[in-house]
Design a protein around this motif. Sequence first.
Motif, short mmCIF file in Angstrom:
data_model
loop_
_atom_site.label_atom_id
_atom_site.label_comp_id
_atom_site.label_asym_id
_atom_site.label_seq_id
_atom_site.Cartn_x
_atom_site.Cartn_y
_atom_site.Cartn_z
N ARG A 120 -19.15 22.37 -49.18
CA ARG A 120 -18.92 21.36 -48.14
C ARG A 120 -19.62 20.05 -48.50
O ARG A 120 -20.55 20.03 -49.30
CB ARG A 120 -19.45 21.89 -46.80
N SER A 121 -19.17 18.99 -47.89
CA SER A 121 -19.73 17.66 -48.21
C SER A 121 -21.20 17.55 -47.85
O SER A 121 -21.93 16.76 -48.45
CB SER A 121 -18.93 16.55 -47.51
N ASP A 122 -21.67 18.37 -46.90
CA ASP A 122 -23.10 18.33 -46.54
C ASP A 122 -23.95 19.21 -47.47
O ASP A 122 -25.16 19.35 -47.28
CB ASP A 122 -23.30 18.74 -45.08
N GLY A 123 -23.30 19.82 -48.47
CA GLY A 123 -24.02 20.66 -49.43
C GLY A 123 -24.08 22.13 -49.05
O GLY A 123 -24.48 22.95 -49.88
N SER A 124 -23.71 22.47 -47.81
CA SER A 124 -23.71 23.89 -47.44
C SER A 124 -22.56 24.58 -48.18
O SER A 124 -21.57 23.96 -48.54
CB SER A 124 -23.61 24.07 -45.93
N ILE A 125 -22.72 25.88 -48.41
CA ILE A 125 -21.78 26.54 -49.31
C ILE A 125 -20.44 26.88 -48.69
O ILE A 125 -19.46 27.01 -49.39
CB ILE A 125 -22.41 27.79 -49.97
N GLY A 126 -20.39 27.09 -47.40
CA GLY A 126 -19.12 27.47 -46.77
C GLY A 126 -18.80 28.94 -47.01
O GLY A 126 -19.66 29.73 -47.39
N GLU A 127 -17.57 29.26 -46.79
CA GLU A 127 -17.11 30.66 -46.88
C GLU A 127 -16.67 30.99 -48.30
O GLU A 127 -16.60 30.13 -49.16
CB GLU A 127 -15.95 30.88 -45.91
N TYR A 128 -16.30 32.24 -48.49
CA TYR A 128 -15.74 32.70 -49.75
C TYR A 128 -14.98 33.97 -49.44
O TYR A 128 -15.50 35.07 -49.57
CB TYR A 128 -16.85 32.96 -50.77
N GLY A 129 -13.78 33.79 -48.92
CA GLY A 129 -12.98 34.95 -48.53
C GLY A 129 -13.65 35.79 -47.46
O GLY A 129 -13.50 37.00 -47.44
N GLY A 130 -14.40 35.13 -46.57
CA GLY A 130 -15.11 35.85 -45.53
C GLY A 130 -16.39 36.49 -46.00
O GLY A 130 -17.01 37.26 -45.26
N HIS A 131 -16.81 36.18 -47.22
CA HIS A 131 -18.02 36.77 -47.79
C HIS A 131 -18.91 35.69 -48.39
O HIS A 131 -19.04 35.59 -49.62
CB HIS A 131 -17.65 37.82 -48.84
N PRO A 132 -19.55 34.87 -47.54
CA PRO A 132 -20.40 33.81 -48.07
C PRO A 132 -21.56 34.34 -48.92
O PRO A 132 -22.04 33.64 -49.82
CB PRO A 132 -20.91 33.09 -46.83
N GLU A 133 -21.96 35.58 -48.70
CA GLU A 133 -23.04 36.16 -49.51
C GLU A 133 -22.59 36.32 -50.97
O GLU A 133 -23.41 36.22 -51.89
CB GLU A 133 -23.51 37.49 -48.93
N VAL A 134 -21.30 36.52 -51.18
CA VAL A 134 -20.78 36.61 -52.55
C VAL A 134 -20.85 35.24 -53.22
O VAL A 134 -21.27 35.10 -54.37
CB VAL A 134 -19.34 37.17 -52.57
N LYS A 135 -20.47 34.21 -52.48
CA LYS A 135 -20.52 32.84 -53.01
C LYS A 135 -21.97 32.48 -53.35
O LYS A 135 -22.24 31.91 -54.41
CB LYS A 135 -19.93 31.86 -51.98
N GLU A 136 -22.88 32.81 -52.47
CA GLU A 136 -24.30 32.55 -52.71
C GLU A 136 -24.78 33.27 -53.97
O GLU A 136 -25.49 32.70 -54.80
CB GLU A 136 -25.13 32.99 -51.50
N TYR A 137 -24.37 34.52 -54.13
CA TYR A 137 -24.75 35.30 -55.31
C TYR A 137 -24.24 34.62 -56.59
O TYR A 137 -24.98 34.48 -57.57
CB TYR A 137 -24.17 36.71 -55.20
N LEU A 138 -22.98 34.19 -56.59
CA LEU A 138 -22.39 33.57 -57.78
C LEU A 138 -23.07 32.24 -58.10
O LEU A 138 -23.36 31.96 -59.27
CB LEU A 138 -20.89 33.37 -57.57
#
Length: 169
Positions: free
Chosen positions: A142-160
Motif C-alpha cells: 500500500r502507498s502508506d507502506g503497510s503490506i496489505g493482503e495476500y490472498g487472505g493470508h497477510p502472514e504469508v506476505k509478511e513471511y516472504l
Amino acid sequence: MTRYTTAWHPTPVGDALLAFADDDLVALRLEHDERAYAIESLTRLLQVAPHHDDRAGALVATQLDEYFAGERRAFDLRLDWRLARGFTLQALTAVTEIPYGETASYGEVAALAGKPRAARAVGTACRTTPFSLVVPVHRVVRSDGSIGEYGGHPEVKEYLLDLERTAGV
C-alpha cells in the motif's frame, strides 16, 4: 493439442500447486484449502482437467526450494501467460521489475504499467495472478507502506518480505 499437467510441491507458506501447459508453467498457486477444491478451480480456469504428474514440477520445485533457502533471487522459468490478459498482464509484467528484497506501491506499479490512476486494478491483478511467488506480487504494498493482503493470508506476505529482507544478510 496442449497437454495440461499438475504437480504439488510443499513450501514453508503452503502447498504450491504447479500447473503446466505442455512444458511451460501456466499457474503456480499457494493453496491453503482442500487440494480437490484447488484442482477444481484450476480446471475451471483452464477449461480442461489437467493430469497429475509429479515429475512435471521438478525444475520449479528446485527453484522454489532455492528461493526459500535464500539462494535464489529470481526464477528462471518459461511462463505461459494465457490466464492473464489486458491490463492484468501489463500490471503483472511491471511487477516482475520490482527487485528482490524491495517493494513498490500499487500506484507505482500502475505508473510502470502505463496507467498511473489504476492502482485498484493493480490490486486486482495481484490478487488474481496465475503466478504466485514467480511473479512477486508479494512485493507490492500500500502507498502508506503497510503490506496489505495476500490472498487472505497477510502472514504469508509478511513471511516472504522478511525472507527477502534477511536472505544473505
